[in-house]
Design an enzyme around this catalytic site. Structure first.
Site, PDB file in Angstrom:
ATOM      1  N   CYS A  28      -4.193  -1.441  -1.823  1.00 50.35           N
ATOM      2  CA  CYS A  28      -4.368  -0.169  -2.075  1.00 50.35           C
ATOM      3  C   CYS A  28      -5.548  -0.129  -3.272  1.00 50.35           C
ATOM      4  O   CYS A  28      -5.249  -0.468  -4.329  1.00 50.35           O
ATOM      5  CB  CYS A  28      -3.081   0.423  -2.383  1.00 50.35           C
ATOM      6  SG  CYS A  28      -3.321   2.400  -2.756  1.00 50.35           S
ATOM      7  N   ASN A  29      -6.378   0.651  -2.993  1.00 54.72           N
ATOM      8  CA  ASN A  29      -7.560   0.865  -4.297  1.00 54.72           C
ATOM      9  C   ASN A  29      -6.836   1.655  -5.202  1.00 54.72           C
ATOM     10  O   ASN A  29      -7.172   1.371  -6.270  1.00 54.72           O
ATOM     11  CB  ASN A  29      -8.768   1.581  -3.331  1.00 54.72           C
ATOM     12  CG  ASN A  29      -9.786   0.487  -2.712  1.00 54.72           C
ATOM     13  OD1 ASN A  29     -10.315  -0.012  -2.866  1.00 54.72           O
ATOM     14  ND2 ASN A  29      -9.154   0.408  -1.319  1.00 54.72           N
ATOM     15  N   TYR A  54      -1.067   8.124  -2.525  1.00 54.67           N
ATOM     16  CA  TYR A  54      -1.330   7.721  -3.822  1.00 54.67           C
ATOM     17  C   TYR A  54      -2.456   8.209  -4.390  1.00 54.67           C
ATOM     18  O   TYR A  54      -2.680   8.424  -5.608  1.00 54.67           O
ATOM     19  CB  TYR A  54      -1.303   6.120  -3.658  1.00 54.67           C
ATOM     20  CG  TYR A  54      -0.063   5.296  -3.950  1.00 54.67           C
ATOM     21  CD1 TYR A  54       1.227   5.913  -3.580  1.00 54.67           C
ATOM     22  CD2 TYR A  54      -0.210   3.980  -4.213  1.00 54.67           C
ATOM     23  CE1 TYR A  54       2.334   4.968  -3.742  1.00 54.67           C
ATOM     24  CE2 TYR A  54       0.961   3.281  -4.339  1.00 54.67           C
ATOM     25  CZ  TYR A  54       2.139   3.903  -4.046  1.00 54.67           C
ATOM     26  OH  TYR A  54       3.316   2.884  -4.212  1.00 54.67           O
ATOM     27  N   GLY A  55      -3.408   8.651  -3.677  1.00 55.03           N
ATOM     28  CA  GLY A  55      -4.763   8.912  -3.983  1.00 55.03           C
ATOM     29  C   GLY A  55      -4.641  10.299  -4.836  1.00 55.03           C
ATOM     30  O   GLY A  55      -5.908  10.646  -5.526  1.00 55.03           O
ATOM     31  N   GLU A  59      -4.814   9.462   9.052  1.00 48.97           N
ATOM     32  CA  GLU A  59      -3.341   9.486   9.343  1.00 48.97           C
ATOM     33  C   GLU A  59      -3.075  10.329  10.536  1.00 48.97           C
ATOM     34  O   GLU A  59      -2.100  10.041  11.675  1.00 48.97           O
ATOM     35  CB  GLU A  59      -2.348   9.658   8.200  1.00 48.97           C
ATOM     36  CG  GLU A  59      -2.466   8.188   7.437  1.00 48.97           C
ATOM     37  CD  GLU A  59      -1.119   7.680   6.699  1.00 48.97           C
ATOM     38  OE1 GLU A  59      -0.156   8.750   7.006  1.00 48.97           O
ATOM     39  OE2 GLU A  59      -0.945   7.002   6.014  1.00 48.97           O
ATOM     40  N   HIS A  72      -7.520   2.827   4.059  1.00 50.32           N
ATOM     41  CA  HIS A  72      -7.693   3.806   5.502  1.00 50.32           C
ATOM     42  C   HIS A  72      -8.921   3.886   6.060  1.00 50.32           C
ATOM     43  O   HIS A  72      -8.738   4.182   7.332  1.00 50.32           O
ATOM     44  CB  HIS A  72      -6.957   5.241   5.096  1.00 50.32           C
ATOM     45  CG  HIS A  72      -5.694   5.251   4.830  1.00 50.32           C
ATOM     46  ND1 HIS A  72      -4.969   5.043   3.838  1.00 50.32           N
ATOM     47  CD2 HIS A  72      -4.866   5.978   5.786  1.00 50.32           C
ATOM     48  CE1 HIS A  72      -3.802   5.283   4.017  1.00 50.32           C
ATOM     49  NE2 HIS A  72      -3.586   5.809   5.141  1.00 50.32           N
ATOM     50  N   ASP A 123       0.782  -1.316   0.119  1.00 50.69           N
ATOM     51  CA  ASP A 123       0.038  -0.115  -0.151  1.00 50.69           C
ATOM     52  C   ASP A 123       0.871   1.273   0.052  1.00 50.69           C
ATOM     53  O   ASP A 123       1.917   1.099   0.090  1.00 50.69           O
ATOM     54  CB  ASP A 123      -0.943   0.037   1.228  1.00 50.69           C
ATOM     55  CG  ASP A 123      -1.618   1.252   1.329  1.00 50.69           C
ATOM     56  OD1 ASP A 123      -2.495   1.676   0.258  1.00 50.69           O
ATOM     57  OD2 ASP A 123      -2.036   1.658   2.436  1.00 50.69           O
ATOM     58  N   SER A 124       0.322   2.471   0.054  1.00 52.21           N
ATOM     59  CA  SER A 124       1.009   3.516  -0.007  1.00 52.21           C
ATOM     60  C   SER A 124       1.528   3.976   1.392  1.00 52.21           C
ATOM     61  O   SER A 124       2.058   5.072   1.722  1.00 52.21           O
ATOM     62  CB  SER A 124       0.161   4.768  -0.456  1.00 52.21           C
ATOM     63  OG  SER A 124      -1.234   4.931   0.275  1.00 52.21           O
ATOM     64  N   CYS A 136     -11.290   2.842  -0.117  1.00 52.47           N
ATOM     65  CA  CYS A 136      -9.896   3.031   0.518  1.00 52.47           C
ATOM     66  C   CYS A 136      -9.305   2.437   1.716  1.00 52.47           C
ATOM     67  O   CYS A 136     -10.273   2.456   2.499  1.00 52.47           O
ATOM     68  CB  CYS A 136      -9.630   4.686   0.728  1.00 52.47           C
ATOM     69  SG  CYS A 136      -8.262   5.105   1.247  1.00 52.47           S
TER      70      CYS A 136
HETATM   71  N1  DGL Z   1      -4.971   3.270   1.101  1.00 56.64           N
HETATM   72  C1  DGL Z   1      -4.899   3.908  -0.131  1.00 56.64           C
HETATM   73  C2  DGL Z   1      -6.170   3.394  -1.095  1.00 56.64           C
HETATM   74  O1  DGL Z   1      -6.796   2.532  -0.630  1.00 56.64           O
HETATM   75  C3  DGL Z   1      -5.303   5.247  -0.399  1.00 56.64           C
HETATM   76  C4  DGL Z   1      -4.525   6.321   0.413  1.00 56.64           C
HETATM   77  C5  DGL Z   1      -3.329   7.113  -0.278  1.00 56.64           C
HETATM   78  O2  DGL Z   1      -3.766   8.065  -0.889  1.00 56.64           O
HETATM   79  O3  DGL Z   1      -2.331   6.922  -0.482  1.00 56.64           O
HETATM   80  O4  DGL Z   1      -6.495   3.923  -2.032  1.00 56.64           O
END
Ligand code: DGL
Length: 296
Positions: free
Chosen positions: A85-86, A54-55, A169, A203, A22-23, A201
């Protein structure tokens, strides 16, 4: 890996770890499900937290990052790759599958979008489903496609949440700002009358209780970690890849491209299990810079 259950993979492959990435800390909510549902397996988790979030990245950037991460995990002999990670799943799943199938053993890749979409379609009673996700995931259209594949008559209301992963976070202990932000993002879902909401997501399970209160207790909240862990179990079993360990639990370890102490401090909340050692590593441009520096 082109194996079937009647022909288990070689023992050294079966004893290899499952790679997860994941990110940052979000994917630990998925790793939690994997550790609970597959206690005999070993896992190696890579957090690309130097490049979080990543988003907010483009699809091309996410594809490049995901391929770098995959190469690193392949070098650590993973037998299966889980994209926890989505945003990375939405942008890079086809490229990852193409790359990993080229390897000698043909490592399979599973992502979070499809299992969550299928579960949402199965759960909805009124055919109205909501999605909370990063802008990258919403813009990719991957949930819309996965839901339409499962049932073209389901109406999807997607809400991009540009700051929610970062707020979660930074947000411990959660304060009024977190509550207000989450409430704003639920408004379009309430207005659309959805009875099922996908947390798109990794998170967002951390704010699930808040979401359930705001959306109402009759709304189904779909978290993809649980169906994804079932898919992992199925693939390992069907391909003869399950770890032959007979007693005790497997090991899990962590790699992090960012601040390892910050990852450990925050990660414990997301994983809800002890974290142990976290190894620092560099990927992509960071790694090339470090190697050039070392050569000088
Ligand atoms: N956990 C990441 C997801 O599932 C998103 C967090 C990010 O923006 O890095 O998309």
């Amino acid at each position: 890996m082109g194996q079937d259950a009647s022909q288990p993979a070689p023992e050294e492959v079966r004893r290899g770890p499952v790679g997860v990435f994941d990110s940052g800390v979000g994917g630990l909510t998925v790793l939690h499900e994997l550790l609970v549902q597959l206690p005999a397996e070993d896992f190696v988790y890579l957090a690309d937290s130097a490049r979080f979030p990543y988003g907010a990245r483009t699809q091309a950037e996410l594809e490049r990052f995901a391929l770098q991460v995959a190469d690193e995990l392949l070098a650590r002999r993973v037998k299966l790759l889980v994209v926890a990670c989505n945003s990375a799943t939405a942008a890079a799943l086809p490229a990852l599958r193409a790359r990993l199938m080229q390897t000698t053993l043909g490592v399979e890749v599973l992502g979070v979008v499809q299992p969550g979409a299928v579960q949402a379609v199965a759960a909805t009673r009124n055919g109205r489903v909501g999605l909370l996700a990063t802008p990258a995931t919403v813009e990719s259209g991957s949930y819309a496609r996965a839901i339409a594949d499962a049932d073209p008559f389901v109406k999807l209301t997607s809400v991009p949440c540009p700051d929610l992963a970062a707020i979660i976070e930074a947000g411990f202990p959660f304060d009024q700002h977190v509550v207000d932000t989450v409430r704003d993002y639920t408004t379009p879902l309430r207005e659309a009358g959805v009875d099922t909401v996908v947390l798109g997501c990794t998170h967002y399970p951390l704010v699930r209780p808040m979401l359930q209160r705001m959306l109402g207790r009759r709304v189904n909240i779909i978290v993809s970690g649980d169906p994804l862990a079932h898919q992992v179990e199925h693939v390992l079993g069907a391909r003869g890849l399950a770890n032959p360990r007979e007693r005790g639990e497997g090991n899990y370890s962590f790699l992090c491209t960012g601040d390892t102490e910050a990852f450990r401090a925050l990660g414990t909340r997301f994983l809800q299990l002890p974290l142990g050692a976290v190894e620092h590593l560099e990927l992509g441009a960071d790694r090339r810079g470090a190697m050039a520096g070392a050569a000088r």
